[in-house]
Design a protein around this motif. Structure first.
Motif, PDB file in Angstrom:
ATOM      1  N   ARG A   1     -10.480   5.681   1.662  1.00 36.12           N
ATOM      2  CA  ARG A   1      -9.283   5.851   0.850  1.00 36.12           C
ATOM      3  C   ARG A   1      -9.598   5.694  -0.638  1.00 36.12           C
ATOM      4  O   ARG A   1      -9.169   6.509  -1.464  1.00 36.12           O
ATOM      5  N   GLU A   2     -10.353   4.663  -0.983  1.00 33.31           N
ATOM      6  CA  GLU A   2     -10.692   4.431  -2.381  1.00 33.31           C
ATOM      7  C   GLU A   2     -11.502   5.589  -2.942  1.00 33.31           C
ATOM      8  O   GLU A   2     -11.357   5.968  -4.106  1.00 33.31           O
ATOM      9  N   ARG A   3     -12.337   6.159  -2.094  1.00 30.17           N
ATOM     10  CA  ARG A   3     -13.171   7.285  -2.522  1.00 30.17           C
ATOM     11  C   ARG A   3     -12.321   8.531  -2.775  1.00 30.17           C
ATOM     12  O   ARG A   3     -12.576   9.302  -3.696  1.00 30.17           O
TER      13      ARG A   3
ATOM     14  N   THR B   1       0.834  -1.186   0.000  1.00 23.46           N
ATOM     15  CA  THR B   1       0.000   0.000   0.000  1.00 23.46           C
ATOM     16  C   THR B   1       0.876   1.246   0.000  1.00 23.46           C
ATOM     17  O   THR B   1       1.724   1.422   0.879  1.00 23.46           O
TER      18      THR B   1
ATOM     19  N   GLU C   1      -6.807   6.008  11.526  1.00 23.08           N
ATOM     20  CA  GLU C   1      -6.670   6.086  10.075  1.00 23.08           C
ATOM     21  C   GLU C   1      -7.192   7.413   9.533  1.00 23.08           C
ATOM     22  O   GLU C   1      -7.961   7.474   8.576  1.00 23.08           O
TER      23      GLU C   1
ATOM     24  N   ARG D   1      -5.155   5.741   5.077  1.00 17.73           N
ATOM     25  CA  ARG D   1      -4.883   4.411   4.517  1.00 17.73           C
ATOM     26  C   ARG D   1      -6.085   3.488   4.677  1.00 17.73           C
ATOM     27  O   ARG D   1      -6.008   2.311   4.371  1.00 17.73           O
ATOM     28  N   GLU D   2      -7.205   4.023   5.171  1.00 24.98           N
ATOM     29  CA  GLU D   2      -8.386   3.209   5.442  1.00 24.98           C
ATOM     30  C   GLU D   2      -9.309   3.149   4.228  1.00 24.98           C
ATOM     31  O   GLU D   2      -9.536   4.151   3.563  1.00 24.98           O
ATOM     32  N   SER D   3      -9.852   1.991   3.947  1.00 29.36           N
ATOM     33  CA  SER D   3     -10.865   1.821   2.909  1.00 29.36           C
ATOM     34  C   SER D   3     -12.227   1.699   3.605  1.00 29.36           C
ATOM     35  O   SER D   3     -12.304   1.277   4.755  1.00 29.36           O
ATOM     36  N   PRO D   4     -13.353   2.083   2.982  1.00 32.54           N
ATOM     37  CA  PRO D   4     -13.490   2.551   1.606  1.00 32.54           C
ATOM     38  C   PRO D   4     -13.226   4.056   1.429  1.00 32.54           C
ATOM     39  O   PRO D   4     -13.285   4.553   0.308  1.00 32.54           O
TER      40      PRO D   4
END
Length: 246
Positions: free
Chosen positions: A128-130, A2, A98, A123-126
């Motif tokens: 982070r993905e957003r 990551t 996070e 570094r946390e999803s979701p």
């Protein structure tokens, strides 16, 4: 692995008061809140905040931000005297764990370090993905450019920067890059680079619609190529600082 993504804006010596910086910060946080719901509320350190919160909530008004910045003045070890030319430095975050962090260094007019506004993506999803979408990061860069009027700004992973950076102080090229018109004229750049004006201030360069990673050799090679073209156009090197007292 990551990678650690961040958005950073940088500008040279600029003597500004805490009030002037607070006005810029107010505009920045107002624009930032529109980029993503996680950017609406921010917290700072200090004693006595409720345990259920990440810290003391920061009020995004000029008066509160001015006081916050004044608490972040650098002082001498002996006597605790304010070091005026080092301006103001502060940090805030938006969650207990996070978190996305923001560090601001402004009002600095010494020649040895740039002013900056850094946003380190969680570094946390979701979440982070957003956040790692061109649409979101472009708006964050535009907010930084509009509020702080930096010489340049970029969104990238730290790992990519480590691979590409060649000088101690230089304009960094990232997945997204903002360049002030003060830097000079843009050269022709290869597809699929997208160039968008940011008002009358500068240009936003988007190298790819998808996240660019240091682990992808093609991403590294293409970003390096764009950096090379910008360097040939004189847009990478920063002017050498003038001697103190000049």
């Amino acid at each position: 692995m990551t990678e650690d993504y961040y958005v950073g804006a940088y500008w040279g010596p600029r003597k500004e008061t805490a009030l002037e910086c607070a006005r810029r910060a107010e505009l920045f946080f107002h624009m930032l809140a529109r980029c993503d719901p996680s950017f609406v509320q921010w917290y700072r350190a200090g004693r006595g905040f409720p345990r259920e919160l990440p810290g003391h909530p920061v009020r995004m008004e000029v008066e509160a931000l001015e006081k916050w910045l004044l608490k972040g003045r650098n002082r001498t070890d002996v006597g605790k005297h304010v070091i005026e030319d080092l301006g103001f430095s502060q940090t805030m975050w938006n969650a207990k764990k996070e978190a996305t962090d923001i560090s601001i260094h402004c009002g600095m007019y010494t020649s040895w370090a740039p002013n900056s506004c850094l946003l380190k993506v969680t570094r946390e999803s979701p979440i982070r993905e957003r956040l790692l979408r061109v649409s979101v990061l472009a708006e964050v860069l535009i907010a930084m450019a509009t509020a702080w009027d930096p010489d340049f700004a970029m969104a990238s992973s730290s790992e990519m920067v480590d691979l590409l950076e060649k000088q101690g102080v230089e304009v960094r090229v990232g997945w997204l890059t903002y360049l002030s018109r003060r830097r000079g004229r843009l050269p022709p750049l290869p597809a699929p680079v997208r160039i968008e004006p940011v008002g009358t201030l500068g240009w936003l360069l988007v190298l790819s619609p998808e996240p660019m990673t240091a682990g992808n050799p093609e991403h590294v090679a293409f970003t390096s190529r764009v950096r090379e073209l910008l360097e040939r156009a004189g847009l990478i090197a920063w002017p050498s600082p003038e001697p103190e007292g000049a």
